[in-house]
Design an enzyme around this catalytic site. Sequence first.
Site, PDB file in Angstrom:
ATOM      1  N   CYS A 163      -5.205  -2.420   2.699  1.00 18.44           N
ATOM      2  CA  CYS A 163      -4.985  -2.685   4.106  1.00 18.44           C
ATOM      3  C   CYS A 163      -6.481  -3.041   4.906  1.00 18.44           C
ATOM      4  O   CYS A 163      -7.015  -3.970   4.623  1.00 18.44           O
ATOM      5  CB  CYS A 163      -4.836  -1.286   4.569  1.00 18.44           C
ATOM      6  SG  CYS A 163      -4.252  -0.999   6.422  1.00 18.44           S
ATOM      7  N   GLU A 168       0.866  -1.317  -0.065  1.00 17.21           N
ATOM      8  CA  GLU A 168      -0.038   0.172   0.006  1.00 17.21           C
ATOM      9  C   GLU A 168       0.906   1.155   0.032  1.00 17.21           C
ATOM     10  O   GLU A 168       1.800   1.365   0.604  1.00 17.21           O
ATOM     11  CB  GLU A 168      -0.789   0.100   1.278  1.00 17.21           C
ATOM     12  CG  GLU A 168      -1.920   1.099   1.290  1.00 17.21           C
ATOM     13  CD  GLU A 168      -2.545   1.025   2.624  1.00 17.21           C
ATOM     14  OE1 GLU A 168      -3.813   1.272   2.552  1.00 17.21           O
ATOM     15  OE2 GLU A 168      -2.165   0.939   3.756  1.00 17.21           O
ATOM     16  N   LYS A 209      -8.726   3.616  -2.738  1.00 16.41           N
ATOM     17  CA  LYS A 209      -9.260   2.904  -1.288  1.00 16.41           C
ATOM     18  C   LYS A 209     -10.699   3.592  -1.329  1.00 16.41           C
ATOM     19  O   LYS A 209     -10.699   4.862  -1.157  1.00 16.41           O
ATOM     20  CB  LYS A 209      -8.101   3.182  -0.245  1.00 16.41           C
ATOM     21  CG  LYS A 209      -8.678   2.629   1.024  1.00 16.41           C
ATOM     22  CD  LYS A 209      -7.584   2.818   1.875  1.00 16.41           C
ATOM     23  CE  LYS A 209      -7.745   1.957   3.203  1.00 16.41           C
ATOM     24  NZ  LYS A 209      -6.417   2.016   4.256  1.00 16.41           N
TER      25      LYS A 209
END
Length: 339
Positions: A167, A48, A132
Amino acid sequence: MSLVHPKYKVAVVQAAPVWLDLDAGIDKTIELINEAADRGASLIAFPETWLPGYPWHIWMGAHAWQVSRGFVQRYFDNSLDYNSPEAARLSSAVRQAGITAVIGLSERSGGSLYMGQWIISAEGTTIAARRKLRPTHVERSTFGEGDGSDLAVHQVEGLGRIGALCCWEHLQPLSKYAMYAQNEEVHIAAWPSFSNYEPFAPALGWEVNNAASRIYAVEGSCFVLAPCAVVSEAMIDALCDTPDKHALNHVGGGHAVIYGPDGRALVPKLPEDSEGILYADIDLGVIVVAKNAADPAGHYSRPDVTRLLINKTSMRRVETLTIPMDNYGIDEKAEGQNK
Protein backbone atom coordinates in the site's frame (compact mmCIF):
# COMPACT_ATOMS: atom_id res chain seq x y z
CA MET A 1 28.10 -16.03 -24.19
CA SER A 2 24.96 -13.96 -23.57
CA LEU A 3 22.94 -13.68 -20.40
CA VAL A 4 19.73 -15.69 -20.09
CA HIS A 5 16.80 -13.56 -18.93
CA PRO A 6 13.82 -15.44 -17.45
CA LYS A 7 10.48 -15.31 -19.25
CA TYR A 8 7.31 -16.51 -17.52
CA LYS A 9 3.64 -15.87 -16.79
CA VAL A 10 2.50 -13.94 -13.71
CA ALA A 11 -0.92 -13.85 -12.06
CA VAL A 12 -2.41 -10.94 -10.10
CA VAL A 13 -5.51 -11.38 -7.96
CA GLN A 14 -8.48 -9.03 -7.89
CA ALA A 15 -11.07 -10.58 -5.59
CA ALA A 16 -13.06 -10.13 -2.40
CA PRO A 17 -11.62 -11.81 0.69
CA VAL A 18 -13.70 -14.09 2.84
CA TRP A 19 -13.80 -11.40 5.47
CA LEU A 20 -12.95 -12.42 9.06
CA ASP A 21 -13.03 -16.14 8.23
CA LEU A 22 -9.49 -17.51 8.04
CA ASP A 23 -10.39 -21.11 7.15
CA ALA A 24 -12.74 -20.13 4.34
CA GLY A 25 -10.21 -17.51 3.20
CA ILE A 26 -7.53 -20.17 2.90
CA ASP A 27 -9.94 -22.33 0.89
CA LYS A 28 -10.45 -19.45 -1.57
CA THR A 29 -6.71 -18.72 -1.66
CA ILE A 30 -5.96 -22.32 -2.61
CA GLU A 31 -8.60 -22.22 -5.34
CA LEU A 32 -6.99 -19.12 -6.86
CA ILE A 33 -3.50 -20.61 -6.55
CA ASN A 34 -4.63 -23.77 -8.37
CA GLU A 35 -6.42 -21.75 -11.05
CA ALA A 36 -3.30 -19.70 -11.73
CA ALA A 37 -1.08 -22.77 -11.80
CA ASP A 38 -3.45 -24.49 -14.24
CA ARG A 39 -3.17 -21.43 -16.50
CA GLY A 40 0.62 -21.79 -16.52
CA ALA A 41 1.54 -18.97 -14.14
CA SER A 42 4.82 -19.25 -12.23
CA LEU A 43 4.07 -16.45 -9.74
CA ILE A 44 0.82 -15.31 -8.13
CA ALA A 45 0.31 -12.14 -6.07
CA PHE A 46 -2.48 -11.46 -3.54
CA PRO A 47 -3.76 -8.13 -2.09
CA GLU A 48 -2.73 -6.50 1.18
CA THR A 49 -4.06 -8.37 4.26
CA TRP A 50 -5.94 -10.74 1.94
CA LEU A 51 -6.19 -13.06 4.95
CA PRO A 52 -8.55 -12.43 6.69
CA GLY A 53 -9.32 -9.28 4.67
CA TYR A 54 -8.45 -5.65 5.29
CA PRO A 55 -9.75 -4.30 8.65
CA TRP A 56 -12.11 -1.69 7.20
CA HIS A 57 -13.77 -1.29 10.60
CA ILE A 58 -10.82 0.82 11.78
CA TRP A 59 -11.81 3.53 9.26
CA MET A 60 -15.56 3.26 9.87
CA GLY A 61 -16.14 4.10 13.54
CA ALA A 62 -14.84 4.64 17.06
CA HIS A 63 -12.75 1.98 18.76
CA ALA A 64 -15.55 1.34 21.28
CA TRP A 65 -17.90 0.60 18.37
CA GLN A 66 -15.32 -1.78 16.83
CA VAL A 67 -14.98 -3.67 20.12
CA SER A 68 -18.73 -3.80 20.79
CA ARG A 69 -19.37 -5.20 17.30
CA GLY A 70 -16.78 -7.92 17.88
CA PHE A 71 -14.51 -6.78 15.04
CA VAL A 72 -11.38 -6.45 17.18
CA GLN A 73 -11.68 -9.96 18.65
CA ARG A 74 -12.67 -11.60 15.36
CA TYR A 75 -9.88 -9.92 13.43
CA PHE A 76 -7.24 -11.11 15.89
CA ASP A 77 -8.64 -14.65 16.08
CA ASN A 78 -8.75 -14.98 12.27
CA SER A 79 -5.27 -13.61 11.61
CA LEU A 80 -2.58 -16.09 10.58
CA ASP A 81 0.08 -17.52 12.86
CA TYR A 82 2.99 -18.85 10.80
CA ASN A 83 3.40 -21.71 13.30
CA SER A 84 -0.11 -23.05 12.76
CA PRO A 85 -1.87 -25.84 10.86
CA GLU A 86 -3.53 -23.18 8.70
CA ALA A 87 -0.14 -21.84 7.56
CA ALA A 88 1.07 -25.38 6.92
CA ARG A 89 -1.99 -26.04 4.75
CA LEU A 90 -1.23 -22.95 2.69
CA SER A 91 2.44 -23.76 2.12
CA SER A 92 1.52 -27.34 1.24
CA ALA A 93 -0.98 -26.13 -1.35
CA VAL A 94 1.63 -23.83 -2.91
CA ARG A 95 4.07 -26.74 -3.13
CA GLN A 96 1.47 -29.03 -4.72
CA ALA A 97 0.59 -26.35 -7.29
CA GLY A 98 4.28 -25.75 -8.05
CA ILE A 99 3.90 -21.97 -8.12
CA THR A 100 5.57 -19.17 -6.15
CA ALA A 101 3.00 -17.16 -4.14
CA VAL A 102 3.10 -13.77 -2.43
CA ILE A 103 0.21 -13.67 0.04
CA GLY A 104 -0.88 -10.57 1.95
CA LEU A 105 -1.99 -11.34 5.48
CA SER A 106 -2.55 -10.11 8.98
CA GLU A 107 0.19 -11.91 10.90
CA ARG A 108 -0.63 -12.95 14.47
CA SER A 109 2.47 -13.16 16.66
CA GLY A 110 1.88 -13.51 20.38
CA GLY A 111 -0.59 -10.82 21.31
CA SER A 112 0.24 -8.52 18.38
CA LEU A 113 -0.69 -8.23 14.72
CA TYR A 114 1.49 -7.18 11.79
CA MET A 115 0.71 -6.42 8.15
CA GLY A 116 2.56 -9.22 6.43
CA GLN A 117 3.52 -10.43 2.97
CA TRP A 118 4.45 -14.10 2.91
CA ILE A 119 6.60 -15.12 -0.07
CA ILE A 120 6.35 -18.90 -0.50
CA SER A 121 8.53 -20.76 -2.99
CA ALA A 122 7.21 -23.31 -5.48
CA GLU A 123 8.69 -25.92 -3.13
CA GLY A 124 6.48 -24.68 -0.30
CA THR A 125 9.32 -23.11 1.70
CA THR A 126 9.39 -19.58 3.08
CA ILE A 127 11.45 -17.15 1.02
CA ALA A 128 10.44 -14.21 3.21
CA ALA A 129 7.85 -13.26 5.82
CA ARG A 130 8.04 -9.48 5.75
CA ARG A 131 6.09 -6.88 7.72
CA LYS A 132 4.90 -3.47 6.60
CA LEU A 133 7.53 -1.09 7.87
CA ARG A 134 5.12 1.55 9.14
CA PRO A 135 1.34 0.96 9.18
CA THR A 136 -0.56 3.90 7.73
CA HIS A 137 -2.63 6.34 9.81
CA VAL A 138 -5.35 4.44 11.76
CA GLU A 139 -3.74 1.10 10.86
CA ARG A 140 -1.38 1.83 13.75
CA SER A 141 -4.29 1.20 16.13
CA THR A 142 -4.27 -2.45 15.02
CA PHE A 143 -0.82 -3.36 13.70
CA GLY A 144 2.78 -3.24 14.89
CA GLU A 145 5.78 -2.23 12.78
CA GLY A 146 8.37 -4.03 10.73
CA ASP A 147 12.09 -3.20 10.57
CA GLY A 148 14.89 -2.66 8.07
CA SER A 149 15.22 -6.36 7.35
CA ASP A 150 11.79 -6.18 5.70
CA LEU A 151 13.15 -3.93 2.93
CA ALA A 152 14.64 -6.88 1.08
CA VAL A 153 14.80 -8.25 -2.45
CA HIS A 154 15.17 -12.01 -2.94
CA GLN A 155 16.77 -14.01 -5.72
CA VAL A 156 14.26 -16.70 -6.72
CA GLU A 157 15.39 -19.42 -9.09
CA GLY A 158 13.82 -19.03 -12.51
CA LEU A 159 11.96 -15.85 -11.55
CA GLY A 160 14.68 -13.27 -10.92
CA ARG A 161 14.93 -10.79 -8.07
CA ILE A 162 11.57 -10.48 -6.27
CA GLY A 163 10.49 -7.85 -3.74
CA ALA A 164 7.28 -6.69 -2.11
CA LEU A 165 5.78 -3.67 -0.35
CA CYS A 166 2.31 -2.84 0.98
CA CYS A 167 0.00 0.00 0.00
CA TRP A 168 1.38 3.40 1.03
CA GLU A 169 4.89 2.05 1.44
CA HIS A 170 4.86 3.08 -2.23
CA LEU A 171 4.64 6.70 -1.11
CA GLN A 172 7.82 6.42 0.97
CA PRO A 173 10.69 7.58 -1.29
CA LEU A 174 13.52 6.24 0.88
CA SER A 175 11.92 2.80 1.30
CA LYS A 176 11.43 2.58 -2.45
CA TYR A 177 15.02 3.59 -3.10
CA ALA A 178 16.21 0.87 -0.71
CA MET A 179 14.41 -1.66 -2.91
CA TYR A 180 15.64 -0.18 -6.20
CA ALA A 181 19.22 -0.33 -4.91
CA GLN A 182 18.91 -4.12 -4.57
CA ASN A 183 18.30 -4.50 -8.32
CA GLU A 184 14.69 -5.56 -7.95
CA GLU A 185 13.23 -7.04 -11.14
CA VAL A 186 9.69 -8.05 -10.18
CA HIS A 187 7.87 -6.08 -7.50
CA ILE A 188 4.61 -7.01 -5.77
CA ALA A 189 2.69 -3.87 -4.81
CA ALA A 190 -0.14 -5.12 -2.60
CA TRP A 191 -3.22 -2.91 -2.12
CA PRO A 192 -6.42 -3.42 -0.06
CA SER A 193 -9.20 -1.76 -2.11
CA PHE A 194 -9.94 1.72 -3.42
CA SER A 195 -13.48 2.06 -2.11
CA ASN A 196 -12.99 3.85 1.20
CA TYR A 197 -13.90 7.54 1.67
CA GLU A 198 -14.59 7.90 -2.05
CA PRO A 199 -14.87 10.46 -3.60
CA PHE A 200 -13.88 13.01 -0.95
CA ALA A 201 -10.37 11.61 -0.26
CA PRO A 202 -8.54 11.45 -3.63
CA ALA A 203 -5.29 10.33 -1.96
CA LEU A 204 -7.04 7.06 -1.04
CA GLY A 205 -8.51 6.60 -4.51
CA TRP A 206 -7.55 4.31 -7.37
CA GLU A 207 -6.16 7.01 -9.67
CA VAL A 208 -3.54 8.21 -7.19
CA ASN A 209 -2.55 4.75 -6.04
CA ASN A 210 -2.46 3.11 -9.46
CA ALA A 211 -0.18 6.02 -10.37
CA ALA A 212 2.05 5.14 -7.41
CA SER A 213 2.39 1.58 -8.74
CA ARG A 214 3.12 2.89 -12.22
CA ILE A 215 5.78 5.32 -11.05
CA TYR A 216 7.41 2.53 -9.04
CA ALA A 217 7.73 0.51 -12.26
CA VAL A 218 9.40 3.39 -14.09
CA GLU A 219 11.64 4.51 -11.21
CA GLY A 220 12.74 0.98 -10.40
CA SER A 221 12.87 -0.18 -14.04
CA CYS A 222 11.02 -3.28 -12.94
CA PHE A 223 7.77 -5.16 -13.47
CA VAL A 224 5.08 -4.22 -10.93
CA LEU A 225 2.32 -6.68 -10.04
CA ALA A 226 -0.35 -4.78 -8.12
CA PRO A 227 -3.10 -7.04 -6.72
CA CYS A 228 -6.13 -5.31 -5.24
CA ALA A 229 -9.07 -6.56 -3.20
CA VAL A 230 -12.77 -6.03 -3.86
CA VAL A 231 -15.19 -4.95 -1.13
CA SER A 232 -18.15 -7.33 -1.28
CA GLU A 233 -21.82 -6.76 -0.48
CA ALA A 234 -21.41 -9.09 2.50
CA MET A 235 -18.62 -6.88 3.87
CA ILE A 236 -20.72 -3.73 3.48
CA ASP A 237 -23.63 -5.44 5.25
CA ALA A 238 -21.35 -6.35 8.17
CA LEU A 239 -19.66 -2.94 8.41
CA CYS A 240 -22.43 -0.45 7.71
CA ASP A 241 -25.01 -0.44 10.48
CA THR A 242 -25.99 3.22 10.02
CA PRO A 243 -26.65 5.45 6.98
CA ASP A 244 -23.52 7.54 7.63
CA LYS A 245 -21.31 4.42 7.41
CA HIS A 246 -22.77 3.60 3.99
CA ALA A 247 -21.33 6.93 2.86
CA LEU A 248 -17.83 5.83 3.90
CA ASN A 249 -17.43 2.68 1.81
CA HIS A 250 -19.07 0.87 -1.10
CA VAL A 251 -19.08 -2.37 -3.05
CA GLY A 252 -16.19 -2.61 -5.52
CA GLY A 253 -12.89 -0.75 -5.29
CA GLY A 254 -10.93 -3.40 -7.19
CA HIS A 255 -8.28 -1.86 -9.44
CA ALA A 256 -5.58 -4.51 -9.93
CA VAL A 257 -2.91 -3.68 -12.52
CA ILE A 258 0.32 -4.98 -14.04
CA TYR A 259 2.96 -2.55 -15.33
CA GLY A 260 6.12 -3.08 -17.33
CA PRO A 261 9.48 -1.39 -16.62
CA ASP A 262 8.58 1.43 -19.01
CA GLY A 263 5.31 2.13 -17.18
CA ARG A 264 3.17 0.44 -19.80
CA ALA A 265 -0.03 -1.31 -18.66
CA LEU A 266 0.45 -4.94 -19.72
CA VAL A 267 -3.19 -6.03 -19.41
CA PRO A 268 -6.61 -4.34 -19.37
CA LYS A 269 -8.19 -3.75 -15.97
CA LEU A 270 -11.22 -5.66 -14.72
CA PRO A 271 -14.41 -3.83 -13.69
CA GLU A 272 -13.93 -2.62 -10.11
CA ASP A 273 -16.68 -4.85 -8.67
CA SER A 274 -15.65 -8.05 -10.47
CA GLU A 275 -13.38 -10.85 -9.32
CA GLY A 276 -10.73 -12.54 -11.38
CA ILE A 277 -7.03 -13.01 -12.08
CA LEU A 278 -4.95 -10.81 -14.39
CA TYR A 279 -2.29 -12.67 -16.39
CA ALA A 280 0.75 -11.33 -18.21
CA ASP A 281 3.79 -12.89 -19.86
CA ILE A 282 6.91 -11.04 -18.76
CA ASP A 283 10.46 -11.00 -20.12
CA LEU A 284 13.08 -9.77 -17.67
CA GLY A 285 15.34 -8.95 -20.61
CA VAL A 286 13.42 -5.72 -21.28
CA ILE A 287 14.66 -4.37 -17.93
CA VAL A 288 18.07 -3.92 -19.57
CA VAL A 289 16.64 -1.38 -22.01
CA ALA A 290 14.78 0.50 -19.25
CA LYS A 291 17.85 0.71 -17.01
CA ASN A 292 19.99 1.81 -19.94
CA ALA A 293 17.90 4.99 -20.02
CA ALA A 294 17.77 5.61 -16.27
CA ASP A 295 18.97 3.49 -13.36
CA PRO A 296 18.28 5.66 -10.26
CA ALA A 297 20.38 3.51 -7.93
CA GLY A 298 23.10 2.96 -10.53
CA HIS A 299 24.49 5.14 -13.31
CA TYR A 300 21.70 7.72 -12.92
CA SER A 301 22.52 8.33 -9.24
CA ARG A 302 24.79 10.94 -7.67
CA PRO A 303 26.08 9.40 -4.41
CA ASP A 304 28.44 12.34 -3.97
CA VAL A 305 25.34 14.53 -3.57
CA THR A 306 22.67 12.27 -2.00
CA ARG A 307 22.94 8.82 -0.39
CA LEU A 308 20.63 6.53 1.57
CA LEU A 309 21.47 5.18 5.03
CA ILE A 310 19.62 1.97 5.89
CA ASN A 311 19.66 -0.18 9.02
CA LYS A 312 18.96 -3.79 7.94
CA THR A 313 19.18 -5.21 11.45
CA SER A 314 16.17 -7.24 12.60
CA MET A 315 14.45 -5.62 15.57
CA ARG A 316 14.67 -7.72 18.74
CA ARG A 317 12.30 -6.59 21.46
CA VAL A 318 13.73 -8.93 24.11
CA GLU A 319 17.38 -9.69 24.78
CA THR A 320 18.42 -12.48 27.16
CA LEU A 321 21.16 -11.20 29.45
CA THR A 322 23.39 -13.59 31.42
CA ILE A 323 25.66 -11.99 34.02
CA PRO A 324 28.22 -14.11 35.92
CA MET A 325 27.85 -13.88 39.70
CA ASP A 326 31.35 -12.47 40.22
CA ASN A 327 30.28 -9.45 38.16
CA TYR A 328 28.19 -8.48 41.16
CA GLY A 329 31.33 -8.35 43.32
CA ILE A 330 30.41 -11.60 45.09
CA ASP A 331 33.02 -14.23 45.78
CA GLU A 332 30.87 -17.37 45.69
CA LYS A 333 33.54 -19.47 47.46
CA ALA A 334 33.88 -17.00 50.29
CA GLU A 335 30.10 -16.69 50.55
CA GLY A 336 29.86 -20.43 51.03
CA GLN A 337 32.46 -20.44 53.79
CA ASN A 338 30.57 -17.80 55.75
CA LYS A 339 27.45 -19.93 55.97
